[in-house]
Design a protein around this motif. Structure first.
Motif, PDB file in Angstrom:
ATOM      1  N   PHE A  16       9.038  61.763  18.222  1.00  0.00           N
ATOM      2  CA  PHE A  16       8.570  60.382  18.171  1.00  0.00           C
ATOM      3  C   PHE A  16       9.755  59.483  17.833  1.00  0.00           C
ATOM      4  CE2 PHE A  16       7.038  56.792  15.548  1.00  0.00           C
ATOM      5  CZ  PHE A  16       6.244  56.156  16.487  1.00  0.00           C
ATOM      6  N   THR A  17      10.004  58.483  18.686  1.00  0.00           N
ATOM      7  CA  THR A  17      11.145  57.590  18.504  1.00  0.00           C
ATOM      8  C   THR A  17      10.679  56.154  18.326  1.00  0.00           C
ATOM      9  OG1 THR A  17      12.492  59.016  19.939  1.00  0.00           O
ATOM     10  CG2 THR A  17      13.340  56.799  19.482  1.00  0.00           C
ATOM     11  N   ILE A  18      11.123  55.517  17.244  1.00  0.00           N
ATOM     12  CA  ILE A  18      10.916  54.075  17.078  1.00  0.00           C
ATOM     13  C   ILE A  18      11.953  53.386  17.960  1.00  0.00           C
ATOM     14  CG2 ILE A  18      10.785  52.169  15.434  1.00  0.00           C
ATOM     15  CD1 ILE A  18      10.511  54.337  13.208  1.00  0.00           C
ATOM     16  N   ASN A  19      11.498  52.633  18.933  1.00  0.00           N
ATOM     17  CA  ASN A  19      12.395  52.121  19.978  1.00  0.00           C
ATOM     18  C   ASN A  19      12.571  50.601  19.877  1.00  0.00           C
ATOM     19  OD1 ASN A  19      14.022  52.351  22.282  1.00  0.00           O
ATOM     20  ND2 ASN A  19      12.297  51.890  23.644  1.00  0.00           N
ATOM     21  N   ARG A  20      13.147  50.173  18.738  1.00  0.00           N
ATOM     22  CA  ARG A  20      13.423  48.753  18.524  1.00  0.00           C
ATOM     23  C   ARG A  20      14.843  48.578  17.967  1.00  0.00           C
ATOM     24  NH1 ARG A  20       9.526  45.415  15.186  1.00  0.00           N
ATOM     25  NH2 ARG A  20      10.015  43.836  16.750  1.00  0.00           N
ATOM     26  N   PRO A  21      15.846  49.057  18.687  1.00  0.00           N
ATOM     27  CA  PRO A  21      17.211  49.018  18.144  1.00  0.00           C
ATOM     28  C   PRO A  21      17.722  47.609  17.869  1.00  0.00           C
ATOM     29  CG  PRO A  21      17.240  49.546  20.489  1.00  0.00           C
ATOM     30  CD  PRO A  21      15.810  49.633  20.050  1.00  0.00           C
ATOM     31  N   ASP A  22      17.167  46.617  18.572  1.00  0.00           N
ATOM     32  CA  ASP A  22      17.610  45.227  18.388  1.00  0.00           C
ATOM     33  C   ASP A  22      17.242  44.686  17.015  1.00  0.00           C
ATOM     34  OD1 ASP A  22      14.995  45.567  19.465  1.00  0.00           O
ATOM     35  OD2 ASP A  22      14.854  43.416  19.823  1.00  0.00           O
TER      36      ASP A  22
END
Length: 257
Positions: A16-22
């Motif tokens: 599971f990856t949290i995909n909000r690098p910004d």
């Protein structure tokens, strides 16, 4: 861009990856829903051996709650509604019937450190820094992280992390017993997943679930859920206070400059 990703790896692991690098993989309500999906998937699929949680990119695992979203919550009641929602998710994560791993690819602060604490193991990149910085914002841990930390490491070490509100390097995390394994920058994710594979390789998913149940029974018998909820209630009270709102306003102002 979707804010979370869920991948079934070839080795019976779920990533599971949290995909909000910004925004340094900060948590908002959509990310919370992604966590629920991941937990539900593990519960429904008995072949899964373990759940891995990580962040997108190489800068941040998770920076906690998205202040640009949650700063609009002013009252104790508003804060409790949000905090208890994520607290429920982390209780489900901590008591999940399979091993869980925080693959800390970068900074893990505030609520991000609470997420890592809910996992059974914490694997960090060499340059990773982490900390329960909530005290600097005039609040306590608010997703149950303090209560969970006291279940995971000795009392004095847990209190040192919570009281100081400091950001701590990964090597110190190993000394505190919080970080289980550290890998170099280059092949961090590959090495981390390989370490998990080797740990779980000789046991079936049923065996792993049985071992995890031993800890879960202890936590349930000691009223973990109600203790986490008391923590969340206390944070909600502090959230409403002037000290917290002043600290968050100052933080957001610094980000703009």
């Amino acid at each position: 861009m979707k804010k979370t990703k869920l991948e079934r790896l070839h080795n019976q692991l779920l990533l599971f990856t949290i995909n909000r690098p910004d925004v340094r993989n900060a948590i908002d309500y959509q990310v919370m829903e992604g966590f629920k999906e991941a937990i539900h998937t593990v519960k429904q699929d008995s072949s899964i051996k373990g759940l891995i949680i990580t962040g997108s990119g190489m800068e941040a695992f998770c920076s906690g709650g998205d202040l640009s979203v949650f700063h609009g919550l002013h009252t104790e009641e508003e804060a409790y509604s949000m905090l208890s929602k994520m607290g429920d998710i982390l209780f489900e994560l901590m008591t999940l019937n399979r091993p869980t791993f925080a693959l800390m690819n970068g900074v893990a602060v505030g609520g991000g450190c609470e997420i890592a604490t809910a996992c059974d193991f914490r694997i960090a990149k060499e340059s990773t820094k982490f900390g329960f910085i909530q005290g600097k914002l005039g609040i306590t841990t608010g997703w149950g992280g303090g209560t969970m930390l006291l279940e995971k490491i000795p009392f004095d070490r847990a209190c040192k992390m919570l009281y100081s509100a400091n950001v701590i390097p990964s090597e110190t995390g190993v000394e505190l017993g919080f970080i289980n394994q550290v890998f170099d920058e280059g092949e961090f994710q590959e090495e981390g997943i390989k370490w998990i594979e080797e740990l779980l390789n000789n046991s079936s998913s049923d065996v792993l679930a049985s071992y995890k149940a031993m800890s879960v029974r202890k936590w349930l018998s000691s009223n973990l859920k109600s203790r986490m909820n008391e923590e969340i209630k206390q944070c909600s009270i502090l959230w409403e206070g002037e000290e917290h709102h002043h600290a968050v306003n100052a933080f957001l102002a610094r980000k703009k400059n």
